[in-house]
Design a protein around this motif. Sequence first.
Motif, PDB file in Angstrom:
ATOM      1  N   GLU A  41      26.708  27.246 -20.934  1.00  0.00           N
ATOM      2  CA  GLU A  41      27.067  26.743 -19.614  1.00  0.00           C
ATOM      3  C   GLU A  41      27.438  25.269 -19.719  1.00  0.00           C
ATOM      4  O   GLU A  41      27.131  24.603 -20.711  1.00  0.00           O
ATOM      5  N   ILE A  42      28.104  24.793 -18.688  1.00  0.00           N
ATOM      6  CA  ILE A  42      28.505  23.393 -18.637  1.00  0.00           C
ATOM      7  C   ILE A  42      27.307  22.571 -18.199  1.00  0.00           C
ATOM      8  O   ILE A  42      26.707  22.845 -17.165  1.00  0.00           O
ATOM      9  N   GLU A  43      26.968  21.581 -19.008  1.00  0.00           N
ATOM     10  CA  GLU A  43      25.823  20.729 -18.695  1.00  0.00           C
ATOM     11  C   GLU A  43      26.216  19.564 -17.804  1.00  0.00           C
ATOM     12  O   GLU A  43      25.520  19.241 -16.847  1.00  0.00           O
ATOM     13  N   SER A  44      27.348  18.904 -18.119  1.00  0.00           N
ATOM     14  CA  SER A  44      27.778  17.764 -17.311  1.00  0.00           C
ATOM     15  C   SER A  44      29.277  17.540 -17.466  1.00  0.00           C
ATOM     16  O   SER A  44      29.880  17.971 -18.446  1.00  0.00           O
ATOM     17  N   ILE A  45      29.831  16.823 -16.477  1.00  0.00           N
ATOM     18  CA  ILE A  45      31.242  16.448 -16.491  1.00  0.00           C
ATOM     19  C   ILE A  45      31.307  14.974 -16.115  1.00  0.00           C
ATOM     20  O   ILE A  45      30.718  14.561 -15.111  1.00  0.00           O
ATOM     21  N   SER A  46      32.003  14.189 -16.927  1.00  0.00           N
ATOM     22  CA  SER A  46      32.132  12.757 -16.640  1.00  0.00           C
ATOM     23  C   SER A  46      33.541  12.305 -16.998  1.00  0.00           C
ATOM     24  O   SER A  46      34.313  13.043 -17.609  1.00  0.00           O
ATOM     25  N   LEU A  47      33.850  11.074 -16.614  1.00  0.00           N
ATOM     26  CA  LEU A  47      35.156  10.492 -16.897  1.00  0.00           C
ATOM     27  C   LEU A  47      35.026   9.599 -18.126  1.00  0.00           C
ATOM     28  O   LEU A  47      34.161   8.722 -18.180  1.00  0.00           O
ATOM     29  N   ASP A  48      35.873   9.831 -19.136  1.00  0.00           N
ATOM     30  CA  ASP A  48      35.793   8.998 -20.335  1.00  0.00           C
ATOM     31  C   ASP A  48      36.700   7.777 -20.192  1.00  0.00           C
ATOM     32  O   ASP A  48      37.446   7.670 -19.212  1.00  0.00           O
ATOM     33  N   PRO A  49      36.664   6.834 -21.140  1.00  0.00           N
ATOM     34  CA  PRO A  49      37.478   5.611 -21.026  1.00  0.00           C
ATOM     35  C   PRO A  49      38.986   5.858 -20.981  1.00  0.00           C
ATOM     36  O   PRO A  49      39.734   5.021 -20.487  1.00  0.00           O
ATOM     37  N   ASN A  50      39.447   6.998 -21.481  1.00  0.00           N
ATOM     38  CA  ASN A  50      40.878   7.334 -21.447  1.00  0.00           C
ATOM     39  C   ASN A  50      41.271   8.050 -20.161  1.00  0.00           C
ATOM     40  O   ASN A  50      42.362   8.596 -20.073  1.00  0.00           O
ATOM     41  N   PHE A  51      40.367   8.105 -19.199  1.00  0.00           N
ATOM     42  CA  PHE A  51      40.579   8.774 -17.912  1.00  0.00           C
ATOM     43  C   PHE A  51      40.784  10.275 -18.055  1.00  0.00           C
ATOM     44  O   PHE A  51      41.531  10.895 -17.303  1.00  0.00           O
ATOM     45  N   ASP A  52      40.132  10.850 -19.044  1.00  0.00           N
ATOM     46  CA  ASP A  52      40.082  12.300 -19.201  1.00  0.00           C
ATOM     47  C   ASP A  52      38.705  12.778 -18.771  1.00  0.00           C
ATOM     48  O   ASP A  52      37.745  12.015 -18.740  1.00  0.00           O
ATOM     49  N   ALA A  53      38.612  14.045 -18.435  1.00  0.00           N
ATOM     50  CA  ALA A  53      37.323  14.637 -18.072  1.00  0.00           C
ATOM     51  C   ALA A  53      36.594  15.013 -19.355  1.00  0.00           C
ATOM     52  O   ALA A  53      37.088  15.819 -20.154  1.00  0.00           O
ATOM     53  N   LYS A  54      35.428  14.422 -19.575  1.00  0.00           N
ATOM     54  CA  LYS A  54      34.617  14.746 -20.745  1.00  0.00           C
ATOM     55  C   LYS A  54      33.550  15.733 -20.304  1.00  0.00           C
ATOM     56  O   LYS A  54      32.695  15.427 -19.475  1.00  0.00           O
ATOM     57  N   VAL A  55      33.592  16.936 -20.865  1.00  0.00           N
ATOM     58  CA  VAL A  55      32.711  18.025 -20.474  1.00  0.00           C
ATOM     59  C   VAL A  55      31.719  18.285 -21.606  1.00  0.00           C
ATOM     60  O   VAL A  55      32.115  18.447 -22.763  1.00  0.00           O
ATOM     61  N   THR A  56      30.438  18.291 -21.267  1.00  0.00           N
ATOM     62  CA  THR A  56      29.397  18.611 -22.238  1.00  0.00           C
ATOM     63  C   THR A  56      28.994  20.067 -22.049  1.00  0.00           C
ATOM     64  O   THR A  56      28.624  20.479 -20.948  1.00  0.00           O
ATOM     65  N   LEU A  57      29.098  20.840 -23.123  1.00  0.00           N
ATOM     66  CA  LEU A  57      28.781  22.271 -23.092  1.00  0.00           C
ATOM     67  C   LEU A  57      27.466  22.499 -23.820  1.00  0.00           C
ATOM     68  O   LEU A  57      27.237  21.930 -24.889  1.00  0.00           O
ATOM     69  N   ARG A  58      26.629  23.326 -23.234  1.00  0.00           N
ATOM     70  CA  ARG A  58      25.386  23.731 -23.898  1.00  0.00           C
ATOM     71  C   ARG A  58      25.562  25.191 -24.306  1.00  0.00           C
ATOM     72  O   ARG A  58      25.669  26.084 -23.468  1.00  0.00           O
ATOM     73  N   LEU A  59      25.615  25.428 -25.629  1.00  0.00           N
ATOM     74  CA  LEU A  59      25.893  26.750 -26.172  1.00  0.00           C
ATOM     75  C   LEU A  59      24.636  27.346 -26.784  1.00  0.00           C
ATOM     76  O   LEU A  59      23.833  26.638 -27.390  1.00  0.00           O
ATOM     77  N   GLN A  60      24.480  28.642 -26.653  1.00  0.00           N
ATOM     78  CA  GLN A  60      23.323  29.346 -27.204  1.00  0.00           C
ATOM     79  C   GLN A  60      23.466  29.508 -28.717  1.00  0.00           C
ATOM     80  O   GLN A  60      24.548  29.840 -29.205  1.00  0.00           O
ATOM     81  N   GLN A  61      22.378  29.277 -29.426  1.00  0.00           N
ATOM     82  CA  GLN A  61      22.369  29.506 -30.870  1.00  0.00           C
ATOM     83  C   GLN A  61      22.590  30.985 -31.181  1.00  0.00           C
ATOM     84  O   GLN A  61      23.176  31.333 -32.199  1.00  0.00           O
ATOM     85  N   SER A  62      22.129  31.865 -30.294  1.00  0.00           N
ATOM     86  CA  SER A  62      22.239  33.307 -30.531  1.00  0.00           C
ATOM     87  C   SER A  62      23.687  33.791 -30.541  1.00  0.00           C
ATOM     88  O   SER A  62      23.960  34.897 -30.993  1.00  0.00           O
ATOM     89  N   ALA A  63      24.634  32.964 -30.054  1.00  0.00           N
ATOM     90  CA  ALA A  63      26.048  33.348 -30.069  1.00  0.00           C
ATOM     91  C   ALA A  63      26.628  33.278 -31.474  1.00  0.00           C
ATOM     92  O   ALA A  63      27.736  33.746 -31.709  1.00  0.00           O
TER      93      ALA A  63
END
Length: 163
Positions: A67-89
């Motif tokens: 699932e998506i953990e967080s969304i923020s704006l990076d210095p290049n004005f892009d959306a930086k998305v942090t994903l939390r992925l299951q090890q079981s995948a």
Amino acid sequence: MASPKTEWSVGAFILMGFACALVLAFASTNSADRMGGASYRVTASFTNAGDLKARAPVKIAGVKVGEIESISLDPNFDAKVTLRLQQSAGELPADTGAAIFTSGLLGERYIGLSPGGDPEPLRDGDEILLTQPAVVLEQLIGKFLFNADSARGDDAGDAAPAR
């Protein structure tokens, strides 16, 4: 006046309703329990995140793997998305691609991952470099209408008048 048996039945029904609401509230807000098991975090940058929200699913072949953990704006004005992925995948290749999709025509947004062929796996803290931004329906409609008007205008000048 109602009988005591009816009053007790109504009271029990209301208490069961409150208990169900309480269970639903805990189940929908506790994301750590929903994911279950060990997980790791990776990031991805998108030029347009569309209507993507935190806690939206991350899927591979339609199967939720995180699932998506967080969304923020990076210095290049892009959306930086942090994903939390299951090890079981399993271990995802380092050249895995990420794209933002929509469930149905107007459904919720999610991130779809496309595993690559790199023998080196993604590790905790790595960044997914191959990304595809969200397709915004309003922009597509605008482009379609603009192109339709310009095509109609070009053809109208070339056509001979009807008699």
